[in-house]
Scaffold this motif. Structure first.
Motif, short mmCIF file in Angstrom:
data_model
loop_
_atom_site.label_atom_id
_atom_site.label_comp_id
_atom_site.label_asym_id
_atom_site.label_seq_id
_atom_site.Cartn_x
_atom_site.Cartn_y
_atom_site.Cartn_z
N MET A 42 39.99 28.50 40.44
CA MET A 42 40.75 28.10 39.26
C MET A 42 40.70 29.18 38.19
O MET A 42 41.71 29.54 37.59
CB MET A 42 40.21 26.78 38.69
CG MET A 42 40.81 25.55 39.36
SD MET A 42 39.82 24.07 39.05
CE MET A 42 39.99 23.95 37.27
N ALA A 43 39.48 29.71 37.98
CA ALA A 43 39.33 30.77 36.97
C ALA A 43 40.15 31.98 37.38
O ALA A 43 40.84 32.59 36.55
CB ALA A 43 37.85 31.15 36.84
N ARG A 44 40.13 32.33 38.66
CA ARG A 44 40.85 33.51 39.11
C ARG A 44 42.36 33.32 38.94
O ARG A 44 43.07 34.24 38.52
CB ARG A 44 40.53 33.80 40.57
CG ARG A 44 41.28 35.03 41.06
CD ARG A 44 40.77 35.53 42.37
NE ARG A 44 41.15 34.63 43.45
CZ ARG A 44 41.05 34.95 44.73
NH1 ARG A 44 40.57 36.12 45.07
NH2 ARG A 44 41.40 34.10 45.65
N ALA A 45 42.83 32.10 39.28
CA ALA A 45 44.27 31.84 39.14
C ALA A 45 44.71 32.04 37.69
O ALA A 45 45.81 32.51 37.42
CB ALA A 45 44.59 30.43 39.61
N ARG A 46 43.81 31.70 36.77
CA ARG A 46 44.14 31.88 35.34
C ARG A 46 44.13 33.35 34.96
O ARG A 46 45.08 33.86 34.38
CB ARG A 46 43.09 31.16 34.48
CG ARG A 46 43.52 29.82 33.98
CD ARG A 46 42.54 29.35 32.91
NE ARG A 46 43.04 29.65 31.58
CZ ARG A 46 43.86 28.85 30.91
NH1 ARG A 46 44.28 27.73 31.45
NH2 ARG A 46 44.27 29.17 29.71
N ILE A 47 43.02 34.02 35.33
CA ILE A 47 42.86 35.41 34.92
C ILE A 47 43.93 36.30 35.56
O ILE A 47 44.47 37.19 34.92
CB ILE A 47 41.45 35.92 35.30
CG1 ILE A 47 40.39 35.13 34.53
CG2 ILE A 47 41.30 37.41 35.03
CD1 ILE A 47 38.98 35.37 35.00
N LEU A 48 44.24 36.04 36.82
CA LEU A 48 45.17 36.91 37.54
C LEU A 48 46.56 36.29 37.66
O LEU A 48 47.29 36.61 38.59
CB LEU A 48 44.64 37.22 38.94
CG LEU A 48 43.34 38.01 39.03
CD1 LEU A 48 43.02 38.29 40.49
CD2 LEU A 48 43.43 39.31 38.27
N SER A 49 46.91 35.40 36.74
CA SER A 49 48.19 34.71 36.90
C SER A 49 49.34 35.72 36.96
O SER A 49 50.28 35.56 37.74
CB SER A 49 48.41 33.69 35.79
OG SER A 49 48.70 34.34 34.59
N TRP A 50 49.26 36.81 36.17
CA TRP A 50 50.31 37.84 36.21
C TRP A 50 50.43 38.42 37.60
O TRP A 50 51.53 38.69 38.08
CB TRP A 50 50.02 38.95 35.20
CG TRP A 50 48.75 39.70 35.47
CD1 TRP A 50 47.51 39.42 34.97
CD2 TRP A 50 48.56 40.85 36.32
NE1 TRP A 50 46.58 40.31 35.44
CE2 TRP A 50 47.20 41.20 36.27
CE3 TRP A 50 49.42 41.62 37.09
CZ2 TRP A 50 46.67 42.28 36.97
CZ3 TRP A 50 48.89 42.70 37.79
CH2 TRP A 50 47.54 43.01 37.73
N TYR A 51 49.29 38.60 38.26
CA TYR A 51 49.27 39.26 39.57
C TYR A 51 49.92 38.37 40.63
O TYR A 51 50.77 38.82 41.40
CB TYR A 51 47.83 39.58 39.92
CG TYR A 51 47.64 40.18 41.29
CD1 TYR A 51 48.01 41.49 41.54
CD2 TYR A 51 47.09 39.43 42.33
CE1 TYR A 51 47.83 42.05 42.80
CE2 TYR A 51 46.92 39.98 43.58
CZ TYR A 51 47.28 41.28 43.81
OH TYR A 51 47.11 41.82 45.05
N PHE A 52 49.52 37.11 40.64
CA PHE A 52 50.06 36.20 41.67
C PHE A 52 51.54 35.97 41.45
O PHE A 52 52.33 35.92 42.40
CB PHE A 52 49.28 34.89 41.67
CG PHE A 52 47.85 35.05 42.12
CD1 PHE A 52 47.56 35.54 43.38
CD2 PHE A 52 46.80 34.75 41.28
CE1 PHE A 52 46.25 35.72 43.80
CE2 PHE A 52 45.48 34.92 41.68
CZ PHE A 52 45.21 35.41 42.95
#
Lengths: 276, 275
Positions: free
Chosen positions: B256-266
């Motif tokens: 969940m944290a990663r999806a937030r932090i890397l939302s631009w990337y995904f």
């Protein structure tokens, strides 16, 4: 060959328009080679030219001739092997503060984690402009490139042409004296290219910027330029410096339809063919 | 026109996307429930001492962890995990940045780093027991040492592979050192760094349990091992269930944290795949 006629007619004009203005960018005896010893590759042998304030100069040449290398040298990203390049008489050592760059590949020049507006703001941060000045520059830059509505969009939400506009806006907001562009319109569609070329002319007009464009598109070079620097051979030398003059303001329809346009283009094409 | 078209296709996708996502969540919750139910029913009349009925295991789970040993065993384990993981990530990123900045030191450190990385994290625990004794510091240090390398290596690799185009932008516009690091290089490396951090989390979790299985008597790992050694199978299974749940939850939180932090990337990747 009507080479002489182009030169004589436009040369008079260019003298009227630019030679009474100071030399902004001067390149003298510039040479660049990579590596050393056996593996040494000489890319540029000897380039000299001058760009006056407010002038648009296009550097054209066959692909692989070292145009991008030249540009990186001008931008202070690569050290020169010999000769010098200077802005307003000051030798370029490292990236000059008076220069902004627009790269060929917009997908590798905009930060995908920043919005368009944040991308444009990136080079302004260390200038410490103050909030109002900074905001007005950002608004203006977005407005000029026609993206006033797209400031909060991320690069990957924009089309290729729009991304290149963001890159141009970033350069504009930086208010450079010299704007250097490396094949800026090579990876956008033809329609967008025409729009961006006109944007480029508009910027020169509005901001009195000195613009250097590296391109392999001869029509583009003729359309944009006040001066075309044709480079060729390996290692690269200046084949010819060709002044270009058309009735101003230029337009994609009338300027490109001029007989002089066709003449200039044929001439440059021949130079490039010979230079191979 | 192009913009309109682009938003049209994304909204279409979203419409198809919602039920798909709901299905995904249903499966995520439903499959474990079905498996538990199958386990529950099939083990109902089990007399095998190693595989007691699930009802008994759940009963012990309730008695042990809710909330008798929560404070004495679960909290210490969890705080070791969280603290050790946090320190490891911090050290890994800082160390990675330093190594990426100082090439000569990186060349010297490279073989050493890869040697330590090649040693299974659990195998490091005896070293710390021998040098630091059986205290809680040993467990914490073991977790940090095991978890630091994946993040460190990913940070070095991530920073080294930042696109040269982005680097040139940073240099051409005379960005300051901290701007280049914080606004250009670290974000550019962050997808790779996060992949390393995820492995760090897994290592931290494994070593948290392993470190409790040596010489100590507190912690979930210690309780589980003790239960096994005293033939309290139901207790052992209860411990394993708890460990599995914690591991799953930790990973889910991380995702969940990663999806937030890397939302631009995904999102950028999705956009790239769509066009």
């Amino acid at each position: 060959m009507s080479k002489a006629s182009i030169e004589s007619s436009s040369f008079a004009n260019i003298q009227a328009r630019f030679t009474n203005r100071p030399v902004r960018l001067s390149v003298e005896g510039l040479a660049k080679s990579y590596g050393s010893g056996e593996s040494r590759v000489e890319v540029i042998e000897d380039l000299s030219f001058e760009v006056h304030a407010g002038e648009i100069a296009c550097i054209v040449g066959p692909s692989g001739v070292g145009k991008t290398t030249l540009l990186k040298c001008l931008a202070g990203l690569h050290p020169l092997t010999a000769g010098s390049a200077a802005i307003d008489g000051r030798t370029i050592q490292g990236p000059p503060a008076e220069m902004a760059l627009v790269f060929q590949d917009y997908s590798r020049s905009l930060m995908p984690w920043l919005t368009a507006r944040q991308n444009i703001r990136l080079p302004l941060r260390h200038l410490k402009l103050g909030t109002t000045e900074e905001a007005s520059r950002l608004d203006e830059a977005l407005e000029v490139v026609g993206l006033a509505h797209a400031g909060s969009k991320y690069p990957w939400q924009l089309s290729g042409g729009m991304q290149q506009r963001v890159a141009i806006a970033r350069a504009l907001a930086y208010r450079p004296e010299v704007l250097v562009m490396d094949e800026p319109f090579a990876s956008v569609d033809a329609q967008t290219r025409f729009e961006l070329e006109d944007l480029c002319l508009q910027i020169r007009q509005d901001y009195d910027m000195t613009i250097v464009v590296v391109t392999h598109d001869i029509d583009e070079a003729v359309y944009l330029s006040d001066q075309i620097v044709v480079i060729g051979q390996k290692p690269a030398i200046v084949t010819e410096i060709l002044p270009v003059s058309f009735p101003e303001p230029r337009s994609q329809f009338s300027t490109r339809a001029l007989p002089a346009f066709a003449e200039a283009r044929t001439h440059v094409l021949q130079l490039i063919q010979q230079a191979r | 026109m192009r913009v309109l078209l682009a938003t049209d296709t994304t909204s279409n996708k979203r419409q198809r996307g919602i039920p798909r996502r709901a299905l995904h969540i249903c499966l995520e919750i439903g499959v474990p429930i079905v498996l538990l139910a199958a386990w529950f029913i099939s083990s109902q009349r089990s007399s095998n001492p190693f595989f007691p009925p699930l009802a008994e295991i759940l009963n012990r789970f309730h008695e042990l962890w809710l909330f008798d040993h929560l404070h004495s065993d679960v909290v210490p384990s969890m705080s070791n995990l969280v603290l050790g993981f946090a320190i490891a990530v911090l050290l890994g990123v800082i160390g990675g940045v330093l190594l990426a900045l100082m090439r000569p030191i990186a060349w010297l450190a490279d073989p050493l780093i890869h040697f330590w990385r090649a040693v299974p994290p659990v195998a490091l625990v005896p070293i710390f027991v021998a040098t630091l004794g059986y205290g809680n510091e040993t467990r914490l240090v073991s977790i940090v040492v095991a978890a630091v390398f994946p993040t460190l290596i990913a940070t070095v690799d991530g920073l080294r592979s930042v696109d040269s185009g982005l680097r040139d932008v940073g240099r051409a516009y005379n960005l300051t050192f901290s701007e280049r690091l914080l606004v250009v290089n670290l974000p550019a490396a962050s997808p790779m760094i996060m992949a390393g951090v995820q492995i760090s989390l897994q290592s931290a979790f494994v070593v948290m349990i392993a470190s409790e299985m040596m010489g100590t008597s507190t912690g979930i790992g210690a309780m589980t091992l003790l239960a096994q050694q005293s033939y309290a199978s139901a207790d052992m299974w209860a411990g394993i269930l708890l460990l599995g749940t914690i591991g799953y939850a930790a990973n889910a939180l991380f995702e969940m944290a990663r999806a937030r932090i890397l939302s631009w990337y995904f999102k950028a990747q999705k956009q790239g795949a769509a066009s």
